[in-house]
Each structure stands twice: as C-alpha cells, then as structure tokens.
Design a protein around this motif. Structure first.
Motif, PDB file in Angstrom:
ATOM      1  N   MET B   1       0.946  -1.161  -0.177  1.00  0.00           N
ATOM      2  CA  MET B   1      -0.043  -0.315   0.064  1.00  0.00           C
ATOM      3  C   MET B   1       1.166   1.202   0.110  1.00  0.00           C
ATOM      4  N   GLY B   2       1.735   1.242   1.060  1.00  0.00           N
ATOM      5  CA  GLY B   2       2.807   2.842   0.997  1.00  0.00           C
ATOM      6  C   GLY B   2       2.215   4.212   0.982  1.00  0.00           C
ATOM      7  N   SER B   3       2.325   4.459   0.128  1.00  0.00           N
ATOM      8  CA  SER B   3       1.940   5.941  -0.514  1.00  0.00           C
ATOM      9  C   SER B   3       0.630   5.858  -0.870  1.00  0.00           C
ATOM     10  N   ARG B   4       0.529   4.876  -1.213  1.00  0.00           N
ATOM     11  CA  ARG B   4      -1.561   4.646  -1.380  1.00  0.00           C
ATOM     12  C   ARG B   4      -1.992   5.004  -0.149  1.00  0.00           C
ATOM     13  N   GLY B   5      -1.591   4.798   0.810  1.00  0.00           N
ATOM     14  CA  GLY B   5      -2.410   4.447   2.074  1.00  0.00           C
ATOM     15  C   GLY B   5      -3.247   5.611   2.423  1.00  0.00           C
ATOM     16  N   ALA B   6      -2.438   5.897   1.993  1.00  0.00           N
ATOM     17  CA  ALA B   6      -2.739   8.409   2.633  1.00  0.00           C
ATOM     18  C   ALA B   6      -3.304   8.729   2.169  1.00  0.00           C
ATOM     19  N   LYS B   7      -4.151   8.403   0.755  1.00  0.00           N
ATOM     20  CA  LYS B   7      -4.433   8.273  -0.439  1.00  0.00           C
ATOM     21  C   LYS B   7      -6.053   8.179  -0.543  1.00  0.00           C
ATOM     22  N   GLU B   8      -5.747   6.717   0.504  1.00  0.00           N
ATOM     23  CA  GLU B   8      -6.664   6.008   0.460  1.00  0.00           C
ATOM     24  C   GLU B   8      -7.854   6.175   1.900  1.00  0.00           C
ATOM     25  N   LEU B   9      -7.504   7.247   2.870  1.00  0.00           N
ATOM     26  CA  LEU B   9      -7.591   8.000   3.974  1.00  0.00           C
ATOM     27  C   LEU B   9      -9.377   8.777   4.285  1.00  0.00           C
ATOM     28  N   VAL B  10      -9.491   9.238   2.400  1.00  0.00           N
ATOM     29  CA  VAL B  10     -11.007   9.499   2.091  1.00  0.00           C
ATOM     30  C   VAL B  10     -11.353   8.667   1.635  1.00  0.00           C
ATOM     31  N   SER B  11     -12.565   8.044   2.101  1.00  0.00           N
ATOM     32  CA  SER B  11     -13.116   7.175   1.715  1.00  0.00           C
ATOM     33  C   SER B  11     -14.154   7.183   0.801  1.00  0.00           C
ATOM     34  N   ARG B  12     -14.359   6.514  -0.417  1.00  0.00           N
ATOM     35  CA  ARG B  12     -14.184   7.019  -1.893  1.00  0.00           C
ATOM     36  C   ARG B  12     -16.292   7.816  -2.078  1.00  0.00           C
ATOM     37  N   ALA B  13     -16.409   6.989  -0.504  1.00  0.00           N
ATOM     38  CA  ALA B  13     -17.962   7.704  -1.259  1.00  0.00           C
ATOM     39  C   ALA B  13     -17.612   9.573  -0.851  1.00  0.00           C
ATOM     40  N   THR B  14     -16.906   9.708   0.132  1.00  0.00           N
ATOM     41  CA  THR B  14     -16.627  11.555  -0.114  1.00  0.00           C
ATOM     42  C   THR B  14     -16.768  12.139  -1.473  1.00  0.00           C
ATOM     43  N   LYS B  15     -15.036  10.882  -1.722  1.00  0.00           N
ATOM     44  CA  LYS B  15     -15.093  11.430  -2.938  1.00  0.00           C
ATOM     45  C   LYS B  15     -15.879  11.761  -4.342  1.00  0.00           C
ATOM     46  N   ILE B  16     -16.912  10.862  -4.371  1.00  0.00           N
ATOM     47  CA  ILE B  16     -17.817  10.925  -4.823  1.00  0.00           C
ATOM     48  C   ILE B  16     -18.821  11.858  -4.384  1.00  0.00           C
ATOM     49  N   LYS B  17     -18.688  12.130  -3.657  1.00  0.00           N
ATOM     50  CA  LYS B  17     -20.302  13.033  -3.309  1.00  0.00           C
ATOM     51  C   LYS B  17     -19.597  14.652  -3.700  1.00  0.00           C
ATOM     52  N   THR B  18     -18.642  14.014  -3.397  1.00  0.00           N
ATOM     53  CA  THR B  18     -17.480  15.792  -3.372  1.00  0.00           C
ATOM     54  C   THR B  18     -17.329  15.593  -4.940  1.00  0.00           C
ATOM     55  N   LYS B  19     -16.754  15.664  -5.910  1.00  0.00           N
ATOM     56  CA  LYS B  19     -16.651  14.833  -7.203  1.00  0.00           C
ATOM     57  C   LYS B  19     -18.063  15.624  -7.921  1.00  0.00           C
ATOM     58  N   LEU B  20     -19.303  15.018  -6.914  1.00  0.00           N
ATOM     59  CA  LEU B  20     -20.415  14.900  -8.133  1.00  0.00           C
ATOM     60  C   LEU B  20     -21.069  16.374  -7.563  1.00  0.00           C
ATOM     61  N   GLN B  21     -20.964  17.065  -6.498  1.00  0.00           N
ATOM     62  CA  GLN B  21     -21.467  18.938  -5.339  1.00  0.00           C
ATOM     63  C   GLN B  21     -20.960  19.199  -6.480  1.00  0.00           C
ATOM     64  N   SER B  22     -19.481  19.588  -6.892  1.00  0.00           N
ATOM     65  CA  SER B  22     -19.003  20.491  -7.632  1.00  0.00           C
ATOM     66  C   SER B  22     -18.690  20.310  -8.912  1.00  0.00           C
ATOM     67  N   ALA B  23     -19.529  18.896  -9.223  1.00  0.00           N
ATOM     68  CA  ALA B  23     -20.137  19.444 -10.479  1.00  0.00           C
ATOM     69  C   ALA B  23     -21.758  19.687 -11.205  1.00  0.00           C
ATOM     70  N   PHE B  24     -22.257  19.179 -10.239  1.00  0.00           N
ATOM     71  CA  PHE B  24     -23.501  19.360 -10.380  1.00  0.00           C
ATOM     72  C   PHE B  24     -24.417  20.374  -9.409  1.00  0.00           C
ATOM     73  N   GLU B  25     -23.925  21.237  -8.538  1.00  0.00           N
ATOM     74  CA  GLU B  25     -24.445  21.688  -8.029  1.00  0.00           C
ATOM     75  C   GLU B  25     -25.664  21.173  -7.587  1.00  0.00           C
TER      76      GLU B  25
END
Lengths: 318, 112
Positions: B1-25
């Motif tokens: 995992m290594g460096s990837r581990g840190a990235k994974e701290l933000v859950s995918r659900a959160t990432k999806i939500k953030t992206k969609l929110q900003s893209a679609f208002e």
C-alpha cells in the motif's frame, strides 16, 4: 425451469424416446405392468367432500380426487402415488367443457398425468403436467378438434419419478390394449408438445481468441449493433446471467417480448477484449448496455426506468 | 500500500460526493454504499482493489444541469465526473438522475 413445470415443455422429456439422463432408449413397457383395480367409490368414503353433481363422469372424477386426497392425508406418503398408478386409463372420460372457467372447475390444477381423447374416444395423447387443468386448456386452444375428453390422474407425491411412473403405466396399459403408442406420443409428433420457446444463443463477436481478426473489434461491435434492432451486452449468457443488473435487463426484455440479441461480455474465448473496446465505443463505463437501432439506450437503470414509465414499447416499435 | 494508503484515508464515498456536488450543484445528493450486497460477487472477490469495499453504490442526484438532457446523457455526465473512481475500482453505480422540475412533478403526483 423444472422439466415438469408445464405440460408442453415437460412432456417432451417423457416422449416415447427418453433422452433424459443420457438414456437414449425407449422406456421399458414390460414386466412392471400394474394390476389396475377398479375404483372403490362408495364404502370407503361415506363422507367424501365432493357432491354428486351433473353427470356421472364428473362425479367419478371428483370421487377419484376426493379419494386421492383423503388417502394422502391418511396413508403413508407413497400411497397416493400408487393410487395414481392404479388409476385405470380406459374409463371415466371427462368431457372437456367449452368454457374456460368450467374447465378450471372440472379439472384439477394439480400435478399428474392426463390422457386426451378425440370425439371418437380415440386416445390421442398422454401427458404429464404440473397443472393438469392449464395443460388441457392449452391443448384445447391449440388443437380443439382433438380434445374432446380427458382422463386425469392426480399424483399425490408428484416428484419426477412418480410422475414418470404414472405416465409409463398409462402408456403401458394403452400399448397392451391396442398394440400402439398414442399418436400424439409418437416420436416426431409435435402436435401436443409446445416446446418452450428456445432461447436464442448469445452472439459471439469473434471466431475465437486465437484467431487473428481482419476487422477491428470496434467495427464488429458497430456492425452488430447496427444490423440488429436490439442488442444487449450482458455479463453471462441470456439463459444464465451472472450479474443482477444483467439479469434484470434480460428479464425486462423477455417481459416485453422483444426479439433481441445478447452478447456475453465475460466470454473471454469468443468476445475477448470486448469489455474495454465496448466501453470506449459506447462511452459508457459499465455493463449491461442496451442498444436499439445502433444507439445506446443505457444500462440497467435506464432500461428499468423506461420500463416503469411505459416508454419501452415506443422505443422498440421505432 | 505505502503511499497509496494515505490517499485512501478519504473514503471513496466522500470523494464521489465531493466531485458530484461541485460538478452538478446538486440539490439532492444521496449516495448509498451497497457493496456488502455484492460481497460474494466474483469480480469483487478476485480483485484486490475491491478488498476495502466501496465498490457498489446507489446514487440519487437532482440537478438543474440535467435539464433538457436525455437519460443516457445524464448518466454519461455522472460517469464523466467520476471517471477517476471508475478506473480505480468503483465497480457499479446505480444512478437516478433527475431535474428539480421532475422531482417537483413527481411529488405532486404522489399521494399526499
């Protein structure tokens, strides 16, 4: 589907030539001949629940059913099955009523065997059914001229063996009496056997993954979706989808009665590389994918939503 | 995992939500992780990317951006916004994409 689920499709398995379990020989109609006893109608069952009504044939039928059911309750489990066997074939015809609801009333919706006779009381066909009334009704619709009367035998413990045995015993009896198989049961006679509509095979894009393609896969996809009105790219085959979404898509298409082609995107032998290529071709990252007239309609969500809104009919008519 | 581990701290659900929110208002943005229902899924079992769950989601999104767009187009818009996720193990996304107007009509139709 179970082999015996409906008369039409099931009977083929019990056709004079057996094919199930790899046997290719006809069933044996020899030593096991059952001693048919006449029905004991009166003394055993003074309190049978079925009234004597209308004409005697029906009465006999009802009595038989009552007796059979009562036996089921009181005797060891296999008794009803034997009773089915002892049910003689030659007597007690039930006229097939004209009206559908009458037919439903007069015939049991149980599992068992039935024999269909024409207007000359000639035995035409012996069948097995999971719903005798429904089967007879279907026969009367397809070949009314041959369905004058029926004889039914409810099998109390209707597992596959019991039903086969009951069917065999009726066949044996008829063959012994007449020396021939009922015409409808002869090999090759398809009058009575309504084959379940055969599922189309899934389409294959390539002749095999080791065969060098002369045309890019993308072009094959393009041709496929343009040459066929409705194409579903699914995971697994149409007869056994391997993903819940694909399954739902197949269900909707079948339900709509659409003539569609299916392609299994998981088939690594004949559709090798299809998943990635199709994703690019359609600009759609998931499966299933449904194309109509060469255009992507969408995946499972969209198809489901269109199905629920009634928009699919219009789409497929275009 | 290594460096990837840190990235994974933000859950995918959160990432999806953030992206969609900003893209679609998005007016409404509901994301449900249904990965557990697909735990035995062949594709999930064999793939190390999927080990952590967060592979299957149900999404309900209401956005004015969908106005005048076909269903296919709307789904594509969502997929485009989530391209990165789809490439890194997001396996299935069930999408209901509506415009605020459609939701309004639907609410009016529904029995009170």
């Amino acid at each position: 589907m179970e082999c015996f689920s409906i008369s039409g499709s099931c009977v083929s398995n019990l056709h004079f030539h057996f094919t199930e379990n790899g046997h290719s020989q006809p069933p044996l109609f020899n030593s096991q001949f059952t001693a048919f006893s006449s029905l004991i109608l009166s003394s055993n069952f003074p309190n049978y629940p079925y009234p004597f009504i209308l004409f005697p044939l029906q009465t006999l039928l009802h009595l038989f059913l009552a007796y059979s059911k009562a036996l089921e309750r009181t005797q060891s489990s296999s008794f009803g099955y034997h009773f089915g066997l002892q049910e003689p074939l030659e007597t007690e015809l039930v006229t097939v009523p004209e009206a559908t609801d009458q037919l439903a009333e007069n015939l049991p919706s149980d599992s068992g065997v039935y024999a269909v006779f024409d207007s000359n009381s000639e035995l035409q066909f012996v069948g097995i059914s999971r719903n005798i009334a429904a089967s007879v009704l279907a026969h009367r619709k397809s070949v009314p001229e041959l369905c004058s009367s029926v004889k039914v035998g409810v099998v109390a413990e209707p597992d596959r063996t019991a039903l086969t045995q009951a069917w065999k015993s009726w066949m044996e009896e008829h063959i012994k009496a007449t020396g021939k198989v009922p015409s409808g049961n002869e090999t090759g006679n398809t009058t009575w056997i309504r084959q379940a509509p055969k599922k189309k095979p899934d389409l294959r894009l390539t002749p095999g993954r080791h065969v060098q393609l002369t045309v890019p896969l993308e072009e094959l996809i393009d041709r496929l979706v343009k040459e066929n009105k409705v194409v579903a790219f699914i995971k697994g085959s149409r007869s056994a989808p391997l993903c819940g979404f694909s399954q739902r898509v197949v269900g909707i298409l079948e339900n709509q009665g659409v003539d569609y082609e299916s392609v299994d995107v998981l088939d690594e032998e004949y559709n090798c590389g299809l998943r990635e290529t199709l994703k690019k071709y359609s600009n759609w990252p998931t499966f299933p994918q449904i194309f109509v007239n060469g255009e992507l309609v969408g995946g499972c969500d969209i198809l489901t939503s269109m199905h629920e809104n009634g928009e699919l009919d219009g789409l497929f008519k275009k | 995992m290594g460096s990837r581990g840190a990235k994974e701290l933000v859950s995918r659900a959160t990432k999806i939500k953030t992206k969609l929110q900003s893209a679609f208002e998005a007016r409404i943005l509901e994301l449900e992780d249904v990965s557990h229902r697909h735990a035995s899924h062949a594709a999930v079992k064999g793939n190390p990317n999927f080990a952590a769950g967060e592979t299957h989601f149900n999404l309900r999104i209401v956005s004015p951006r969908f106005e005048g767009q076909s269903l296919v187009k709307r789904h594509r818009m969502v997929y485009d916004a989530l391209a990165e996720e789809l490439q890194s193990g997001l396996h299935a996304l069930s999408i209901v994409a509506k415009t605020p107007q459609e939701v309004e009509i639907q609410q009016k139709r529904a029995p009170q």
